[in-house]
Enzyme design. Structure first.
Site, PDB file in Angstrom:
ATOM      1  N   PHE A  74      13.975  -3.233  -1.698  1.00  0.00           N
ATOM      2  CA  PHE A  74      13.205  -2.022  -2.037  1.00  0.00           C
ATOM      3  C   PHE A  74      12.472  -2.151  -3.367  1.00  0.00           C
ATOM      4  O   PHE A  74      12.118  -1.140  -3.981  1.00  0.00           O
ATOM      5  CB  PHE A  74      14.117  -0.788  -2.046  1.00  0.00           C
ATOM      6  CG  PHE A  74      14.989  -0.682  -0.832  1.00  0.00           C
ATOM      7  CD1 PHE A  74      14.430  -0.394   0.404  1.00  0.00           C
ATOM      8  CD2 PHE A  74      16.355  -0.903  -0.907  1.00  0.00           C
ATOM      9  CE1 PHE A  74      15.221  -0.319   1.545  1.00  0.00           C
ATOM     10  CE2 PHE A  74      17.155  -0.827   0.232  1.00  0.00           C
ATOM     11  CZ  PHE A  74      16.591  -0.534   1.453  1.00  0.00           C
TER      12      PHE A  74
ATOM     13  N   GLU B  51       6.162   0.359   3.827  1.00  0.00           N
ATOM     14  CA  GLU B  51       6.046   1.337   2.753  1.00  0.00           C
ATOM     15  C   GLU B  51       5.247   2.555   3.197  1.00  0.00           C
ATOM     16  O   GLU B  51       5.506   3.676   2.749  1.00  0.00           O
ATOM     17  CB  GLU B  51       5.433   0.684   1.511  1.00  0.00           C
ATOM     18  CG  GLU B  51       6.360  -0.403   0.986  1.00  0.00           C
ATOM     19  CD  GLU B  51       5.926  -1.001  -0.330  1.00  0.00           C
ATOM     20  OE1 GLU B  51       6.803  -1.422  -1.092  1.00  0.00           O
ATOM     21  OE2 GLU B  51       4.722  -1.077  -0.598  1.00  0.00           O
TER      22      GLU B  51
ATOM     23  N   LYS C  36      -1.426  -5.456   9.046  1.00  0.00           N
ATOM     24  CA  LYS C  36      -1.293  -4.967   7.673  1.00  0.00           C
ATOM     25  C   LYS C  36       0.184  -4.693   7.453  1.00  0.00           C
ATOM     26  O   LYS C  36       1.009  -5.044   8.290  1.00  0.00           O
ATOM     27  CB  LYS C  36      -2.103  -3.689   7.485  1.00  0.00           C
ATOM     28  CG  LYS C  36      -3.611  -3.889   7.494  1.00  0.00           C
ATOM     29  CD  LYS C  36      -4.306  -2.556   7.419  1.00  0.00           C
ATOM     30  CE  LYS C  36      -5.811  -2.725   7.392  1.00  0.00           C
ATOM     31  NZ  LYS C  36      -6.489  -1.437   7.569  1.00  0.00           N
TER      32      LYS C  36
ATOM     33  N   GLN D  20      11.496  -0.362  10.379  1.00  0.00           N
ATOM     34  CA  GLN D  20      10.990  -0.186   9.015  1.00  0.00           C
ATOM     35  C   GLN D  20      10.586   1.262   8.764  1.00  0.00           C
ATOM     36  O   GLN D  20      10.884   1.841   7.731  1.00  0.00           O
ATOM     37  CB  GLN D  20       9.778  -1.096   8.787  1.00  0.00           C
ATOM     38  CG  GLN D  20      10.142  -2.534   8.546  1.00  0.00           C
ATOM     39  CD  GLN D  20      10.900  -2.661   7.253  1.00  0.00           C
ATOM     40  OE1 GLN D  20      10.339  -2.545   6.182  1.00  0.00           O
ATOM     41  NE2 GLN D  20      12.195  -2.861   7.344  1.00  0.00           N
TER      42      GLN D  20
ATOM     43  N   ARG E 241      -2.670  -4.448  13.253  1.00  0.00           N
ATOM     44  CA  ARG E 241      -1.908  -4.867  14.435  1.00  0.00           C
ATOM     45  C   ARG E 241      -0.418  -4.792  14.099  1.00  0.00           C
ATOM     46  O   ARG E 241      -0.001  -5.278  13.047  1.00  0.00           O
ATOM     47  CB  ARG E 241      -2.311  -6.277  14.812  1.00  0.00           C
ATOM     48  CG  ARG E 241      -1.426  -6.910  15.874  1.00  0.00           C
ATOM     49  CD  ARG E 241      -1.885  -8.314  16.193  1.00  0.00           C
ATOM     50  NE  ARG E 241      -2.996  -8.278  17.140  1.00  0.00           N
ATOM     51  CZ  ARG E 241      -3.866  -9.283  17.301  1.00  0.00           C
ATOM     52  NH1 ARG E 241      -3.758 -10.372  16.572  1.00  0.00           N
ATOM     53  NH2 ARG E 241      -4.849  -9.181  18.180  1.00  0.00           N
ATOM     54  N   ILE E 242       0.348  -4.225  14.981  1.00  0.00           N
ATOM     55  CA  ILE E 242       1.791  -4.171  14.767  1.00  0.00           C
ATOM     56  C   ILE E 242       2.400  -5.436  15.371  1.00  0.00           C
ATOM     57  O   ILE E 242       2.368  -5.657  16.581  1.00  0.00           O
ATOM     58  CB  ILE E 242       2.386  -2.891  15.403  1.00  0.00           C
ATOM     59  CG1 ILE E 242       1.747  -1.652  14.756  1.00  0.00           C
ATOM     60  CG2 ILE E 242       3.902  -2.873  15.247  1.00  0.00           C
ATOM     61  CD1 ILE E 242       1.943  -1.520  13.250  1.00  0.00           C
TER      62      ILE E 242
HETATM   63 MO1  MOS Z   1       8.318  -3.410  -2.891  1.00  0.00          MO
HETATM   64  S1  MOS Z   1       8.622  -1.926  -4.255  1.00  0.00           S
HETATM   65  O1  MOS Z   1       7.025  -4.188  -3.657  1.00  0.00           O
HETATM   66  O2  MOS Z   1       9.676  -4.334  -2.786  1.00  0.00           O
END
Ligand code: MOS
Length: 732
Positions: free
Chosen positions: A242, A692, A688, A625, A615-616
């Site tokens: 993280f 996050e 991509k 995720q 694209r996934i």
């Molecule tokens: Mo992420 S905060 O760049 O691991």
């Protein structure tokens, strides 16, 4: 391979493996407990010793004396190492404070010594007996109190101004002027920071848990003042990062110093209660947002200033970056303020910038929509922009925000929402729906890989890319299988070792796209070598089902390695497509909550994310995720907060008992929809990042739903019961 022009059709587009919801190739290792994590490498290491950290109990000041005699004489102790016992250590730019203090204390729980002993318990016992005298110095610990004393020398970006915000804001028919706060947060990865160090002569091998192998290696070399070639970093499995494991931290340094001093293998784990103050955290922010719109609901003025604090050498939380790109508005202002605080180092945590930035902006947008009398989705769509508002000639490579919002509205049943707050009840519960935009930039960086083909047709991928639980092993195997025309069973992926080519690593949600693109580049080379060995010419050679095919001619892939294995290495390098196009990812987050009208207890009942993120590569790992990120967003909305002791300068709740994160019972039904969004501008993979993005906007959607349920607008995270009770209407 240089990626300079948008990708055309390539073998990845076959989507036999890439794009499929395949199980994790490392799943059996994980579920049987046989994947080796950083603290578990000791099995065949004779003579292992244990290190235990001595951490500063003050936030700022000077060490006047360290008394280590009793520790040195304690049972099993092999060495006690303080900052005075080692030659001057270097400090990498990526670390704000030194990782082992000599005399100056820069933050609470900064390492000041390590005790090495035969057993963990002996090391811990002896570490507790180290007596240190300090001369404490006054420090700055309160962002709210200190934020006006901005240290401009620490401000790393000038304000950005477009048009005339003040005038447009003054002339706007609808305005808001609000302040939002987000707290310090801890990564709280399940796996603690841990390292094992072994020296052979002047060569160091470090088994550790780190997201960025090359940064770790470079920074350890700099800290120990030794050549990088003499350090090997190994980190193939990581139990969550993280952002907390992006950088070299004290466990690695203390293990290396301990092993050198004792000539023994040494492992050091940071105890859970030390991690929040010894390592990095997400800095708190104070965010001031002003928005003006005309009577049609079009934003004409948008201003976002964010304050955060850090140690000298630290950077601000870039909470305004999405506000530069997300909505239209001819007159704009953004400013990042950084003030010096003597709290532990603030640094990247999952979607640094956008995650806390959207926690504020997306409430503000909800407030604006209400003031203009528009539906929050309609207001966002009204203010969509297809260009970078600061550079109108610069388009987004792909931007399906409107689609995310519309599809989400339909799938979530948004029409059932009552626009007026506090109207829907179910016994004592007040029900509400909220939504928010998700936005996160797509970053690209050079990423390398090596690919071998052996005489059985087996393909092995090697790169220093890491898998922090994200699914890197799986998507890299899918990429190699697609490129070489072999099954997943015919591919082995080896990661997390500095002996392998340097990758972009796991950070900033760039890992999936860039590391697979690196493997793509290496496979392009390997395919050329294979074709060459097999005597194929031209570029219409097809790799499929273990065969190499051109027209009527076919040969076994394995035959190319009959005369000896083939190895190809390359890296993907990115040209200026990320300058020519704005590359970002988009989401619509939808939430339904129930709020107890008596107690203010919030239960999130449903969550939906609709994502447009290129694209996934694997919808199953990508979904994991996103639902993990949605869970994190729920924690950020309702519970996560490092409580600052503003007198002593440390995070009080520095363990998992006091730092609350969502547990299973907090998590409702979660649904994730991925839009078709192949982006030829992002890389040959047309992918991509998505991990996050899954977090960005979630917390605001929850707060907006709480407002819709109760009519109480909380602007200060986390939304705990006390803040709701204050405003909860006498509705029960
Ligand atoms: Mo992420 S905060 O760049 O691991």
């Amino acid at each position: 391979m240089k990626f300079e022009t948008p990708a055309g059709t390539n073998p990845i587009d076959n989507l036999r493996y890439v794009g499929q919801p395949l199980d994790r190739v490392d799943g059996p290792l994980k579920t049987t407990g046989s994947a080796t994590y950083a603290y578990e490498w000791h099995e065949n290491v004779p003579g292992l010793a244990y290190g235990f950290i001595v951490a500063a109990p003050i936030a700022k000041g000077t060490i006047t004396a360290i008394r280590i005699e009793s520790a040195r004489n304690a049972p099993g102790v092999l060495a006690v190492i303080t900052g005075l016992d080692v030659e001057a250590l270097g400090k990498a730019d990526r670390n704000a404070a030194t990782l082992l203090a000599v005399d100056k204390i820069e933050h609470y729980h900064q390492a000041i010594a390590v005790v090495i002993a035969e057993t963990f318990e002996q090391a811990r016992e002896a570490a507790y007996s180290v007596k240190v005298d300090y001369q404490a110095a006054p420090g700055h610990y309160s962002l709210a109190a200190e934020k006006e004393s901005v240290d401009t020398a620490m401000q790393d970006e000038p304000d950005k101004n477009i048009g005339d915000f003040d005038q447009a804001y003054a002339e706007a028919s609808v305005t808001i002027d609000t302040v939002y706060t987000t707290p310090d947060q801890s990564h709280m990865a399940m796996e603690p920071h841990a390292s094992m160090a072994v020296w052979e002569d002047d060569r160091l091998t470090l088994w550790t848990s780190n997201q960025m192998i090359d940064w770790c290696r470079t920074d350890l070399a700099e800290t120990l003042n030794m050549p990088i070639e003499k350090i090997r970093i190994v980190s193939p499995y990581i139990g969550g990062g993280f952002g907390g494991k992006l950088f070299l931290r004290s466990d690695a340094l203390l293990a290396a110093l301990g092993a050198r001093a004792t000539s023994r293998p040494v492992k050091v784990m940071l105890p859970r209660p030390v991690i929040p103050n010894n390592t990095t955290h997400r800095p708190a922010t104070v965010q001031h947002i002003r928005i003006g719109a005309d009577s049609s609901g079009l934003i004409t003025a948008l201003s976002h200033d964010s304050w955060s604090g850090n140690l000298p050498g630290g950077t601000p939380e870039t909470a305004v970056q999405q506000s530069e790109l997300l909505y239209t508005g001819a007159n704009r202002h953004t400013g990042l303020r950084l003030t010096q605080l003597d709290l532990p180092e603030g640094n990247a945590m999952r979607a640094p910038g956008e995650a806390p930035g959207l926690m504020a902006l997306e409430i503000a947008i909800d407030e604006m929509a209400e003031k203009t009398g528009m539906d929050p989705i309609a207001f966002r769509i009204r203010n969509d922009t297809q260009v970078d508002p600061a550079h109108p000639e610069r388009f987004f490579s792909r931007r399906q925000l409107v689609e995310c919002l519309n599809i989400g509205a339909e799938r979530f049943g948004w029409h059932k929402r009552t626009p007026q707050p506090a109207q829907v009840r179910e016994g004592r519960w007040l029900l509400g729906m909220g939504m928010a935009t998700g936005f996160r930039n797509n970053m690209v960086a050079t990423s390398g890989a090596r690919v071998h083909l052996d005489e059985t047709g087996h393909v092995t991928v090697e790169t220093d890319m890491t898998d922090i639980g994200t699914g890197s092993y799986t998507i890299l195997a899918q990429t190699a299988a697609e490129m070489m025309g072999v099954s997943l069973a015919q591919v082995t992926v080896r990661l997390g070792d500095s002996d392998f080519p340097v990758s972009a690593g796991s950070g900033g949600q760039w890992g999936a796209n860039t590391s697979t693109a690196g493997v793509y580049a290496a496979c392009v080379k390997l395919r050329a070598d294979v074709a060459d060995r097999l005597g194929f010419e031209g570029d219409n050679v097809v790799f499929s089902d273990g065969q190499v095919i051109q027209g009527d001619r076919r040969a076994a892939l394995a035959a190319a390695a009959a005369g000896g294995p083939l190895t190809a290495e390359d890296s993907i390098e990115f040209g200026d497509l990320d300058q020519r196009f704005q590359q970002s990812t988009f989401a619509g987050h939808f939430v339904e909550v129930a709020v107890d009208s008596f107690t203010g207890e919030v239960r999130v009942r449903r969550m939906l994310a609709v994502c447009a993120a290129g694209r996934i590569l694997n919808p199953k790992t990508a979904r994991s995720q996103v639902i993990g990120a949605m869970t994190m967003g729920l924690g950020a909305a309702l519970m996560e907060e490092l409580a600052v002791d503003e007198k002593q300068g440390f995070f009080v709740n520095h363990d998992m008992a006091g730092y609350e994160v969502s547990v299973h019972a907090d998590i409702p039904e979660q649904e994730v929809i991925f839009l078709d969004d192949d982006d030829p501008v992002s890389s040959p993979m047309k992918a991509k990042g998505v991990g996050e993005l899954g977090l960005c906007g979630v917390s605001a959607a929850i707060v907006n739903a709480i407002y819709n349920a109760t009519g109480v607008r909380v602007r200060d995270y986390p939304v705990t019961l006390d803040k709701l009770l204050e405003g909860l209407p006498e509705l029960h």
